[in-house]
Write an enzyme that holds these catalytic residues in place. Structure first.
Site, short mmCIF file in Angstrom:
data_model
loop_
_atom_site.label_atom_id
_atom_site.label_comp_id
_atom_site.label_asym_id
_atom_site.label_seq_id
_atom_site.Cartn_x
_atom_site.Cartn_y
_atom_site.Cartn_z
CB THR A 95 -0.85 0.01 1.30
OG1 THR A 95 -1.74 -1.04 0.94
CG2 THR A 95 -1.81 1.24 1.06
CE LYS A 171 -5.41 -2.14 0.81
NZ LYS A 171 -3.90 -2.69 1.04
CE LYS A 240 1.89 2.17 5.16
NZ LYS A 240 1.49 1.87 3.91
#
Length: 293
Positions: A95, A171, A240
């Site tokens: 990711t 995503k 994050k």
């Protein structure tokens, strides 16, 4: 097929094991070598560096924590891009920020190398069971070659476009939906608990009526059972992802006000000492705000 895997964290290890059990030859590397020991015992070969993996395989997967670790593993002195053989493909499942996603796409293109984003949705137990959802983007021929491998750990594969960056944004967007759903459930559970209703009963009603998706069933159960200390993904990882999603909104002039709410909730969890607990611990911030002990 001869396949490589770089990065054997909880998710990467499970994915690599599924490839091995699918009958593929597997070459692996990881910063902590001990995490590869059981895979080697099952027939995998350990290589010292990502470059050593890439020069031996037809496809190399990478599954690393963040932009910096991915950059080093791909374009560093001993990185994948230095040794990927002609005709081979790098499939990145990390990711990442859109900036790093473009760096991978363009860096491989400059070298004439195959590259695909193959992002996954699900927790490590789903990976171990071969039940991840896989979101991919890249050249049509590369996606066709990858499909038999992706089916080893993915129960369903979604192709979103030919630009790998499209899968990265998808995503980040879906992760945001997970975190925001957790925040919604946290507020609902805390409010009902405040008036004396067991959150397990609200969970039963919710998942037995109109909220029956895995995100509600899986994360909701972890929340009402207060299962915070065996993280599939910690609060720091959630922060994050949300910060990268907010940055993507800024790059494209798209306001994302609720994403800011979720970011602040994650920051409050870190401030409370919950940085390495599972991100469903957001329930405790809602409970704290409501005055529950």
């Amino acid at each position: 097929m001869k396949v490589g895997f770089v990065g054997l964290g909880a998710m990467g290890h499970a994915m690599a094991e599924r490839l091995l059990k699918g009958g593929h030859e597997l070459v692996v590397t990881n910063r902590t070598r001990a995490k590869a020991d059981d895979l080697v015992a099952q027939g995998a070969v350990f290589a010292e560096t990502p470059a050593d993996v890439a020069r031996q395989v037809e496809v190399v997967f990478s599954m690393l924590f963040d932009d910096a670790s991915t950059e080093e593993a791909v374009f560093g002195e001993h990185g994948i891009a230095r040794a990927l053989v002609p005709g081979a493909i790098h499939a990145c499942s990390s990711t990442l920020s859109l900036e790093q996603a473009r760096r991978l796409r363009d860096g491989h293109a400059e070298r004439g190398q195959g590259y695909v984003s193959a992002n996954v949705l699900g927790r490590p137990p789903a990976a171990k069971a071969g039940e991840l959802f896989v979101v991919t983007a890249g050249a049509e021929e590369a996606l066709k070659r990858l499909r038999p491998l992706l089916e080893c750990f993915g129960s369903r594969i979604f192709e979103v476009g030919q630009d790998p960056v499209q899968a990265n944004l998808a995503k980040l967007s879906l992760n945001f939906m997970i975190y925001s759903t957790i925040e919604q459930m946290a507020e609902v559970f805390a409010l009902n608990e405040k008036v004396g209703t067991d959150p397990h009963k609200i969970f039963e009603i919710m998942t037995g009526s109109f909220y029956t998706a895995p995100v509600h069933k899986n994360y909701g159960k972890l929340m009402v059972d207060h299962e915070y200390d065996h993280p599939g993904a910690p609060v720091t990882l959630g922060l994050k992802d949300i910060e990268m999603f907010l940055k993507a909104g800024g790059e494209n002039a798209v306001p994302l006000p609720y994403a800011s709410v979720v970011r602040d909730r994650l920051l409050s969890a870190i401030s409370a000492g919950d940085a390495e607990r599972d991100f469903v611990v957001l329930l405790e911030r809602a409970r704290q705000d409501s005055g529950l002990k």
